[in-house]
Design a protein around this motif. Structure first.
Motif, short mmCIF file in Angstrom:
data_model
loop_
_atom_site.label_atom_id
_atom_site.label_comp_id
_atom_site.label_asym_id
_atom_site.label_seq_id
_atom_site.Cartn_x
_atom_site.Cartn_y
_atom_site.Cartn_z
N ALA A 1 0.83 -1.21 0.00
CA ALA A 1 0.00 0.00 0.00
C ALA A 1 0.86 1.25 0.00
CB ALA A 1 -0.94 -0.01 1.20
N ALA A 2 1.96 1.21 0.76
CA ALA A 2 2.84 2.38 0.83
C ALA A 2 3.52 2.65 -0.50
CB ALA A 2 3.89 2.17 1.92
N VAL A 3 3.92 1.58 -1.22
CA VAL A 3 4.55 1.77 -2.53
C VAL A 3 3.58 2.43 -3.50
CG1 VAL A 3 5.46 0.56 -4.55
CG2 VAL A 3 6.21 -0.10 -2.27
N VAL A 4 2.35 1.92 -3.55
CA VAL A 4 1.34 2.51 -4.44
C VAL A 4 1.06 3.95 -4.02
CG1 VAL A 4 -1.04 2.34 -5.27
CG2 VAL A 4 0.33 0.27 -4.96
N ALA A 5 0.95 4.19 -2.71
CA ALA A 5 0.70 5.55 -2.22
C ALA A 5 1.84 6.48 -2.58
CB ALA A 5 0.48 5.52 -0.71
N TYR A 6 3.08 6.00 -2.48
CA TYR A 6 4.22 6.84 -2.84
C TYR A 6 4.18 7.23 -4.32
CZ TYR A 6 8.91 8.30 -4.08
OH TYR A 6 9.97 9.01 -4.58
N CYS A 7 3.88 6.27 -5.18
CA CYS A 7 3.79 6.58 -6.61
C CYS A 7 2.68 7.59 -6.87
CB CYS A 7 3.53 5.30 -7.41
SG CYS A 7 4.89 4.12 -7.39
N ASN A 8 1.54 7.38 -6.23
CA ASN A 8 0.43 8.31 -6.40
C ASN A 8 0.79 9.69 -5.87
OD1 ASN A 8 -0.97 6.09 -7.35
ND2 ASN A 8 -2.18 5.82 -5.49
N ALA A 9 1.48 9.72 -4.72
CA ALA A 9 1.84 11.00 -4.13
C ALA A 9 2.82 11.75 -5.02
CB ALA A 9 2.46 10.77 -2.75
N THR A 10 3.79 11.03 -5.58
CA THR A 10 4.78 11.67 -6.45
C THR A 10 4.12 12.22 -7.70
OG1 THR A 10 6.50 10.17 -5.63
CG2 THR A 10 6.93 11.32 -7.71
N SER A 11 3.26 11.41 -8.32
CA SER A 11 2.55 11.88 -9.51
C SER A 11 1.68 13.08 -9.19
CB SER A 11 1.70 10.74 -10.10
OG SER A 11 2.51 9.70 -10.60
N SER A 12 0.96 13.00 -8.06
CA SER A 12 0.06 14.10 -7.68
C SER A 12 0.84 15.37 -7.37
CB SER A 12 -0.77 13.69 -6.45
OG SER A 12 -1.60 12.59 -6.74
N GLY B 1 -5.33 -2.98 -0.25
CA GLY B 1 -6.41 -2.08 -0.64
C GLY B 1 -7.06 -1.42 0.56
N LEU B 2 -7.27 -2.19 1.64
CA LEU B 2 -7.86 -1.62 2.85
C LEU B 2 -6.91 -0.62 3.50
CD1 LEU B 2 -9.28 -4.94 4.33
CD2 LEU B 2 -10.63 -2.99 3.50
N LEU B 3 -5.63 -0.95 3.57
CA LEU B 3 -4.67 -0.06 4.20
C LEU B 3 -4.37 1.16 3.34
CD1 LEU B 3 -2.31 -2.81 5.62
CD2 LEU B 3 -3.72 -1.24 6.96
N PHE B 4 -4.47 1.02 2.01
CA PHE B 4 -4.29 2.17 1.13
C PHE B 4 -5.31 3.26 1.44
CE2 PHE B 4 -5.57 4.52 -2.64
CZ PHE B 4 -4.36 5.07 -3.02
N PHE B 5 -6.51 2.84 1.81
CA PHE B 5 -7.56 3.80 2.15
C PHE B 5 -7.09 4.74 3.27
CE2 PHE B 5 -11.39 4.99 4.54
CZ PHE B 5 -12.16 5.52 3.53
N ALA B 6 -6.29 4.19 4.20
CA ALA B 6 -5.80 5.02 5.30
C ALA B 6 -4.68 5.96 4.88
CB ALA B 6 -5.31 4.12 6.44
N ALA C 1 -0.64 0.73 -12.43
CA ALA C 1 -0.84 -0.71 -12.30
C ALA C 1 -1.27 -1.09 -10.89
CB ALA C 1 0.44 -1.45 -12.68
N GLY C 2 -0.66 -0.43 -9.89
CA GLY C 2 -1.01 -0.73 -8.51
C GLY C 2 -2.44 -0.34 -8.18
#
Length: 424
Positions: free
Chosen positions: A58-69, A197-202, A385-386
């Motif tokens: 979840a943290a990896v996907v969040a990091y990618c999303n954060a960087t793109s955002s 997916g559940l932890l990504f929500f947080a 992809a994530g």
């Protein structure tokens, strides 16, 4: 594409008052909320001993999303977040779809957070307390974003103090041996993905920083600094808390817990801390609700400016410089849902909508050029992809409802476009 105007000097422009520290506080208030108090148990139920793997994913996907955002927010420092990015980089439809998913999904999340407050403060009257919380925080937001930042700073401080107390109690206890009796629950790949997916929500609260882009000073520098800082602090805290909960409860005990951090405090021999944790959970849920209403109202403002929502919602208060009609509309809808519905069933849909929202953000970041601050190509690819993988790893009912609501929004968009073409 040319860089859009920052709206400086436009009559309905918002004021740029937030610095890096303010933006980080808003991001922390969104992420370090009710999720850490509630998401660990269902994630452990899905992943068992693979909980930390799910957290890392979840943290990896969040990091990618954060960087793109962050790169997109620096390029397009206007209210609306991915709604604006998708519109500018991919086309009007993709921006609209991201905005639709965000507004609908996060409105459900607002109601969930309000009911979380109610369930901790007064379980027998959870709906009434939830409505009161929505009304109170809507009034705070109406009075101006700086007041919201001040309240968020207090909420973050209380939440961090409570979580620190739980961590210290767990690390200084002798409960680890007992926790081994509860070990087990080996995870499948599907279970780990569902836990992620559940932890990504947080983790998803860093979007609030981007959606406030029109109220941040020097957004090209502030937003790219604030988002990774808020995400990094949150990741460290979540990891430490998850390790401590696993240490004293074990995977099986954590999975079966209705209030995991309260139970962790009791298992660590700190029974006195359990009511403090309940109070902290309620305060954290208030922080999440406050930040969620801020983000949803700003995306509503942006969509109303483009006439995808009623244009009356685009008004900015002449004194407080906030989108007051959008905030009031969001507050009314959330209060009605919190008063009449059990929103636990729509949390999965909310997660689906959030992941689709970030999928559009990553696709938008892919189109940036090096001169526009494009991140390394692998970042938006992994993020896209994530997001799609985690979205479709959610329970089937959540995927079905999420897809249906997105399809409804797309149909409304198509009908409006055809009507506009006929008029032309």
């Amino acid at each position: 594409m040319s860089k859009p105007s920052t709206a400086t000097g436009v009559p309905d422009a918002l004021h740029r008052r937030l610095g890096v520290a303010d933006a980080v506080v808003i991001g922390l208030g969104s992420m370090i909320g009710a999720g850490i108090f509630a998401a660990l148990a269902p994630a452990a139920r899905a992943a068992g001993s693979g909980l930390l793997t799910g957290l890392g994913l979840a943290a990896v996907v969040a990091y990618c999303n954060a960087t793109s955002s962050a790169r997109l927010a620096a390029r397009y420092p206007a209210s609306g977040g991915t709604y604006v990015y998708g519109r500018e980089r991919l086309g009007a439809f993709w921006g609209y779809l991201a905005g639709w998913g965000f507004v609908v999904g996060k409105t459900a999340s607002c109601a969930a957070m309000a009911l979380t407050v109610g369930s901790y403060v007064w379980p027998g009257e959870a709906h009434a307390v939830a409505v009161a919380a929505v009304v109170g925080l809507t009034a705070v937001n109406y009075a101006g974003v700086q007041k919201s930042v001040r309240l968020t700073r207090v909420i973050v401080s209380v939440t961090l103090a409570v979580l620190t107390a739980v961590v210290v109690a767990c690390l200084t206890s002798d409960a680890a041996d007992a926790a081994r009796l509860n070990a087990g629950g080996d995870a499948s790949l599907g279970g780990v993905l569902q836990a992620a997916g559940l932890l990504f929500f947080a983790f998803a609260g860093y979007a609030r920083i981007a959606t406030l882009g029109e109220e941040v000073r020097d957004p090209a520098r502030t937003i790219p600094r604030a988002i990774p800082l808020a995400l990094g602090i949150t990741l460290v805290l979540y990891t430490v808390v998850a390790i401590c909960a696993l240490t004293v409860l074990g995977p099986k005990g954590l999975a079966n817990s209705a209030a995991p951090l309260s139970d962790a405090a009791r298992a660590a021999g700190a029974q006195w801390l359990a009511p403090v944790v309940r109070t902290g959970a309620a305060v954290a849920a208030l922080g999440s609700l406050l930040a969620l209403v801020l983000g949803v109202s700003r995306t509503t403002l942006a969509m109303a400016r483009d006439r995808h929502l009623p244009q009356a919602l685009a008004a900015v208060h002449p004194r407080f410089k906030v989108p007051h009609r959008a905030e009031l509309a969001v507050g009314v809808v959330v209060a009605v849902v919190a008063a009449t519905a059990d929103v636990r069933g729509v949390i999965g849909f909310s997660s689906f909508g959030v992941l689709v929202y970030y999928a559009v953000a990553n696709a938008s970041a892919w189109t940036l050029t090096p001169d526009e601050g494009r991140p390394a190509r692998v970042v938006p690819v992994l993020g896209l992809a994530g997001c799609l993988t985690l979205a479709f790893a959610l329970p089937l009912a959540s995927v079905a409802w999420g897809a249906a609501v997105l399809a409804f929004g797309a149909a409304v968009y198509g009908i409006r476009r055809m009507a506009a073409a006929r008029r032309a």
